[in-house]
Design an enzyme around this catalytic site. Structure first.
Site: not given
Length: 336
Positions: A13-14, A17, A167, A194, A196, A285
């Protein structure tokens, strides 16, 4: 007493991108099979912007996400398939179709100050018998008191797990600890985190979250995700094993799927370069990175300048068009 956590992989999913939403069914099958063999309990499959995200604004999917979900479920029947859904992008019909395709968990995502819009989706998720997550994005953009307020709303709607979602990869470890600990103390749900990696802190932040009480944590194989990617799943599993934190994951097959499958189709290494660093530094983001790079090329301006301006404007997910407006202004020498 041995502690345990649930690890959820977001490569499918991520990572969409970075893959420009062009996953093939075979790639999804190969990754899902490997995750299943490694006994990964949960993994997420959908367009990068969640169910229904395939669009002109966010990027069209090369393969229908429902087809990808069904394929993943066939390959990993013992893992639970999750899907992200953003109210305003994904509809209730999208969620119902995803259930028919095989998902068992819905992660209902909103901006950190907008939990109100999640009510219908969270309630429907519970009605459909799904494990239901409230996913509060861009957590660096609100004080902890606001995080608690929004989390309580999601809890009241029926969320069983609530995530602190970094995010932009902008949070520092002490900030993660504060936010996760506050949720642990003020809501009755399980807590997730979650990360990044735009400031190279995703692993440190994940550990801070676990120490503060998170029992669900996200990662992606080879860090394949937006921006500089997520906490690296196989690294996280190894670290937790060293710490005697139980995940139930088999490390060798996890490393194999990361190196023998994911590494071979990744379009680029997930290193931290000047542009992705700015995402974390300016609090932008993570999925904005590719849009900024495209806008910089189109208008002949520096992508870092675009991202700094977007950060100063406190843009949030869903404002991708703003990136091109900023690039055009920069090219014309027009200040905001």
């Amino acid at each position: 007493m041995t502690r345990s956590i649930q690890l959820l992989d977001v490569t499918l999913r991520d990572g969409s991108h970075t893959m420009r939403h062009a996953y093939t069914e075979q790639q999804v099958r190969d990754v899902a099979r490997g995750l299943g063999q490694a006994n990964v309990p949960y993994f997420e499959v959908s367009h990068g912007d969640g169910l229904g995200g395939s669009s002109l604004q966010y990027g069209f999917s090369a393969t229908d996400e429902l087809q990808l979900i069904a394929a993943a479920k066939e390959e990993a029947p013992n893992s639970k398939i999750a899907a992200l859904i953003l109210p305003g992008i994904g509809t209730k019909d999208d969620l119902k179709a995803a259930v028919d395709a095989g998902i068992q968990m819905a992660r209902v995502a909103t901006h950190i100050t907008e939990a109100d819009v999640s009510k219908q989706h969270i309630q429907l998720s519970r009605e459909l018998g799904l494990e239901t997550v409230g996913f509060l994005m861009m957590a660096h953009m609100a004080p902890t008191t606001k995080l608690i307020e929004e989390a309580k709303k999601m809890e009241s709607y029926g969320a069983e797990i609530i995530y602190v979602t970094d995010s932009a990869g902008a949070l520092l470890p002490h900030e993660v600890s504060e936010k996760v600990r506050a949720l642990r103390d003020h809501v009755g749900t399980k807590i997730g985190f979650h990360a990044h990696n735009n400031l190279a802190l995703s692993m440190a932040n994940t550990l801070a979250a676990v120490e503060a009480g998170a029992t669900f944590v996200d990662g992606s194989l080879r860090s394949l995700g937006a921006g500089s990617g997520n906490t690296q799943t196989e690294v996280m599993a190894a670290v937790f094993e060293r710490m005697q934190i139980e995940t139930g994951i088999h490390l060798d097959p996890l490393i194999d799927v990361a190196n023998d499958v994911v590494a071979k189709f990744m379009p680029r290494s997930q290193e931290i370069d000047g542009a992705s660093l700015i995402l974390g530094y300016a609090g932008v983001y993570s999925s904005f990175l590719l849009f900024a790079q495209e806008a910089a090329k189109q208008y002949g301006v520096n992508e870092r300048e675009i991202l700094m301006e977007i950060g100063n404007m406190q843009a949030v997910g869903g404002q991708e068009d703003l990136i091109f407006e900023v690039a055009q202004r920069l090219a014309q020498g027009v200040a905001r």
